[in-house]
Design a protein around this motif. Structure first.
Motif, mmCIF file in Angstrom:
data_model
loop_
_atom_site.group_PDB
_atom_site.id
_atom_site.type_symbol
_atom_site.label_atom_id
_atom_site.label_comp_id
_atom_site.label_asym_id
_atom_site.label_seq_id
_atom_site.Cartn_x
_atom_site.Cartn_y
_atom_site.Cartn_z
ATOM 1 N N THR B 86 0.826 -1.219 0.000
ATOM 2 C CA THR B 86 0.000 0.000 0.000
ATOM 3 C C THR B 86 0.851 1.256 0.000
ATOM 4 O O THR B 86 0.590 2.202 -0.740
ATOM 5 N N ILE B 87 1.871 1.239 0.831
ATOM 6 C CA ILE B 87 2.761 2.409 0.913
ATOM 7 C C ILE B 87 3.390 2.672 -0.446
ATOM 8 O O ILE B 87 3.409 3.808 -0.933
ATOM 9 N N LEU B 88 3.893 1.619 -1.069
ATOM 10 C CA LEU B 88 4.582 1.794 -2.348
ATOM 11 C C LEU B 88 3.626 2.226 -3.439
ATOM 12 O O LEU B 88 3.931 3.130 -4.223
ATOM 13 N N LYS B 89 2.473 1.608 -3.475
ATOM 14 C CA LYS B 89 1.520 1.990 -4.510
ATOM 15 C C LYS B 89 1.102 3.449 -4.321
ATOM 16 O O LYS B 89 1.040 4.216 -5.278
ATOM 17 N N ASP B 90 0.825 3.812 -3.095
ATOM 18 C CA ASP B 90 0.443 5.203 -2.819
ATOM 19 C C ASP B 90 1.540 6.168 -3.249
ATOM 20 O O ASP B 90 1.279 7.212 -3.837
ATOM 21 N N PHE B 91 2.757 5.804 -2.940
ATOM 22 C CA PHE B 91 3.871 6.664 -3.323
ATOM 23 C C PHE B 91 3.926 6.820 -4.841
ATOM 24 O O PHE B 91 4.030 7.927 -5.367
#
Lengths: 179, 179
Positions: B86-91
């Motif tokens: 989630t963190i990476l996709k959001d970034f």
DNA sequence: TCCCTGAGTTAGGGAATCCTAACATAATGC
DNA sequence: GCATTATGTTAGGATTCCCTAACTCAGGGA
């Protein structure tokens, strides 16, 4: 996409070998199996196996007991891997302020898994940040310094405090199970 | 490192299985092999093999012909993988303006290769960008919009022009061999 | 020239991951 | 209850990548 697109899919492992050969060729004019093994932390027989696979795909000039050099095609692919590596490491270091050694390691892994589009965004963003007079490098440094020197950019502290709270990004509060 | 540190190193593949089980458990209360296979694009026998490996490591409750649920430990690991994803996709989406579908795909690959420190930087940066009143989301949007709508933020065009030139980042001019 | 040393290779295996084909079990519908 | 269908497993294999042990080759020193 273009005519220059890779005909053969390379595994992450073979990309690593190609990258090592590229560097060694630049340092010593030719690559030697023992050096590749040392660089990648594998045994010499593993290198022999990889060399056969690379030759089969037309990426290196190689015969048993001879020196190893990249073909034109191999050079192209290797240069692209190195380019991706550099872009990612630069991004991690300059934008995210990841310590160089760790950035190096992370870039080694990321370089194999990101497509052209995403790579382009990483590159453009890093350039933009460095070039933008409205915010740019100074602004980014405000973020970066917080990792090493909390007091360097006091005017950024407020933003950072806000950012540390549960923001709109991320599922949890960041104290996941760790690993 | 801590007592909570993973005792067993999980392969990327097994992390993917764990992640799929986590999602299916949330959607349907239990996971079933056929759904896992569908989700990961592998055959059902491959799933059976993976389930045995995960059970061996204590990450799932599972016996032949029964439903599959995560153990407490499995839940912890799976949640962490999901969090990283989630963190990476959001970034990628919010900071780099990567199209969601592509960000999803890239996050799937990156989630397995980045350490805790680097992950923390991605998370903090995305939060900072959204929270910072000096530049923040507006500023980032200037970058993001250039990917879709060149004219949206005219005041950013100058920076972007500069960024497109050969900057201090990247080996080449960005027109590498492609892939 | 001949031998020794180190670099490189072959031989033989093991682990992980995936596949297809065939078989076993569970669930469904009549 | 029983046949059909879907789900899950076993069997057998291929590929990739790595390893150790043992052998071969090439070049330098006496």
């Amino acid at each position: 996409m273009s005519a220059a697109a890779a005909v053969v899919e390379l595994s992450e492992s073979l990309e690593d070998y190609l990258e090592a050969i590229y560097h060694l060729e630049h340092e010593n004019r030719v690559a030697r199996a023992a050096e590749i093994a040392l660089r990648l932390g594998v045994s010499r027989p593993s290198v022999t196996g990889a060399l056969k696979a690379l030759r089969l795909r037309g990426f290196i000039h190689y015969d048993p007991y001879t020196h190893i050099t990249l073909t034109a095609q191999g050079k192209r692919i290797a240069a692209d891997v190195v380019r991706r590596h550099t872009i990612l490491k630069d991004f991690l270091v300059k934008v995210l302020s990841v310590p160089p050694a760790e950035a190096e390691h992370a870039a080694c892994r990321m370089e194999h898994v990101l497509g052209t589009e995403v790579m382009a965004r990483f590159l453009d963003f890093a350039r933009f940040v460095e070039a933008c007079p409205r915010a740019g490098a100074e602004w980014i440094r405000g973020f970066g310094f917080t990792c090493h020197d909390k007091g360097a950019y006091p005017e950024c502290q407020r933003c950072l405090e806000a950012a540390k709270g549960t923001g709109p990004i991320g599922l949890s509060d960041g104290k996941g199970p760790g690993k």
